[in-house]
Enzyme design. Structure first.
Site, PDB file in Angstrom:
ATOM      1  N   CYS A   8      10.770  17.933 -52.497  1.00  0.00           N
ATOM      2  CA  CYS A   8      10.820  19.167 -51.809  1.00  0.00           C
ATOM      3  C   CYS A   8      10.945  18.651 -50.286  1.00  0.00           C
ATOM      4  CB  CYS A   8      10.109  20.183 -52.145  1.00  0.00           C
ATOM      5  SG  CYS A   8       8.332  19.785 -52.062  1.00  0.00           S
ATOM      6  N   ASN A  11       6.374  18.331 -49.600  1.00  0.00           N
ATOM      7  CA  ASN A  11       5.432  17.774 -50.859  1.00  0.00           C
ATOM      8  C   ASN A  11       4.040  18.279 -50.978  1.00  0.00           C
ATOM      9  OD1 ASN A  11       4.373  14.378 -51.740  1.00  0.00           O
ATOM     10  ND2 ASN A  11       5.011  15.957 -53.259  1.00  0.00           N
ATOM     11  N   CYS A  13       4.008  22.213 -51.969  1.00  0.00           N
ATOM     12  CA  CYS A  13       4.178  23.219 -52.528  1.00  0.00           C
ATOM     13  C   CYS A  13       4.818  22.974 -53.795  1.00  0.00           C
ATOM     14  CB  CYS A  13       4.755  24.328 -51.724  1.00  0.00           C
ATOM     15  SG  CYS A  13       3.745  24.856 -50.234  1.00  0.00           S
ATOM     16  N   ARG A  14       6.176  22.778 -53.663  1.00  0.00           N
ATOM     17  CA  ARG A  14       7.216  23.006 -54.927  1.00  0.00           C
ATOM     18  C   ARG A  14       7.140  21.619 -55.784  1.00  0.00           C
ATOM     19  NH1 ARG A  14      12.320  24.650 -51.561  1.00  0.00           N
ATOM     20  NH2 ARG A  14      11.013  23.332 -49.945  1.00  0.00           N
ATOM     21  N   SER A  15       7.218  20.470 -54.986  1.00  0.00           N
ATOM     22  CA  SER A  15       7.377  19.193 -55.754  1.00  0.00           C
ATOM     23  C   SER A  15       5.871  18.705 -56.614  1.00  0.00           C
ATOM     24  CB  SER A  15       7.855  18.081 -54.891  1.00  0.00           C
ATOM     25  OG  SER A  15       7.154  17.908 -53.883  1.00  0.00           O
ATOM     26  N   ASP A 124      11.530  28.165 -50.972  1.00  0.00           N
ATOM     27  CA  ASP A 124      10.460  27.524 -50.313  1.00  0.00           C
ATOM     28  C   ASP A 124       9.321  28.601 -50.401  1.00  0.00           C
ATOM     29  OD1 ASP A 124       8.541  26.644 -48.691  1.00  0.00           O
ATOM     30  OD2 ASP A 124      10.011  26.002 -47.225  1.00  0.00           O
TER      31      ASP A 124
HETATM   32  P1  4NP Z   1       7.155  22.458 -50.030  1.00  0.00           P
HETATM   33  O1  4NP Z   1       7.001  23.802 -48.862  1.00  0.00           O
HETATM   34  O2  4NP Z   1       8.565  21.894 -49.382  1.00  0.00           O
HETATM   35  O3  4NP Z   1       7.614  23.241 -51.290  1.00  0.00           O
HETATM   36  O4  4NP Z   1       6.252  21.369 -50.064  1.00  0.00           O
HETATM   37  C1  4NP Z   1       6.933  23.563 -47.504  1.00  0.00           C
HETATM   38  C2  4NP Z   1       5.745  22.966 -47.047  1.00  0.00           C
HETATM   39  C3  4NP Z   1       5.550  22.634 -45.688  1.00  0.00           C
HETATM   40  C4  4NP Z   1       6.553  22.974 -45.074  1.00  0.00           C
HETATM   41  C5  4NP Z   1       7.646  23.544 -45.403  1.00  0.00           C
HETATM   42  C6  4NP Z   1       7.889  23.699 -46.600  1.00  0.00           C
HETATM   43  N1  4NP Z   1       6.368  22.807 -43.459  1.00  0.00           N
HETATM   44  O5  4NP Z   1       7.284  23.007 -42.859  1.00  0.00           O
HETATM   45  O6  4NP Z   1       5.443  22.266 -42.969  1.00  0.00           O
END
Ligand code: 4NP
Length: 164
Positions: A8, A11, A13-15, A124
């Protein structure tokens, strides 16, 4: 060993949620000797951090502990190391495609493995209020689909070896 990498943006939240759920299902099916998983982010802002507390909490309510995972950034070696690389959304898939060289056949979207979910991307949840449950459900369904996909692929490969 069939190696799966979930990707993702951050790294956190989703992955890592996908890594935790997928490992849990692999273990439940007794496939730990055959399938393993890791996760990474295309972005590097959260390197070394644990998952987002909301992701940890959502997984814990479903008895999956992802608190010991730590974020890392995708590296070019990953395209060699892993057999299947699964992006959570089309932006991350596009990013992977640009880096994959001649390994694009390893790339998938998470929801490719959940044909009943009529959307392309796992959204997201980072900036939202409460998208984590919905994300968990989507990832749980697609993880089961992915395990079936790998089992089928493994059977086909075994069949080909016997034919030769
Ligand atoms: P992820 O979510 O891609 O599912 O881990 C996010 C976590 C942090 C950010 C964006 C998406 N960020 O912009 O910091």
């Amino acid at each position: 060993m069939h190696r799966v990498l979930f990707v993702c943006l951050g790294n956190i939240c989703r992955s890592p949620t996908a890594e935790g759920i997928f490992r849990h299902l692999v273990k439940k099916q007794g496939l730990e000797e055959i399938i393993c998983a890791d996760s990474a982010g295309t972005g590097g802002w959260h390197i070394g951090n644990p998952p987002d507390p909301r992701a940890i909490q959502t997984a814990l309510t479903r008895v999956i502990d992802i608190s010991d995972l730590r974020a890392r950034q995708l590296k070019v070696d990953d395209f060699l190391t892993f057999d299947t690389i699964v992006a959570m959304d089309s932006d991350n898939l596009a990013n992977l495609r640009r880096q994959a060289g001649n390994h694009t056949q390893k790339l998938f979207l998470m929801l490719d493995f959940a044909p009943d979910i009529k959307r392309t991307d796992v959204p997201d949840p980072y900036y939202g209020e409460n998208g984590f449950d919905e994300v968990f459900d989507m990832i749980e369904i697609s993880s089961s689909g992915l395990i079936e996909h790998i089992k089928q692929q493994t059977r086909q490969q075994a069949g080909r070896h016997i034919d030769v």
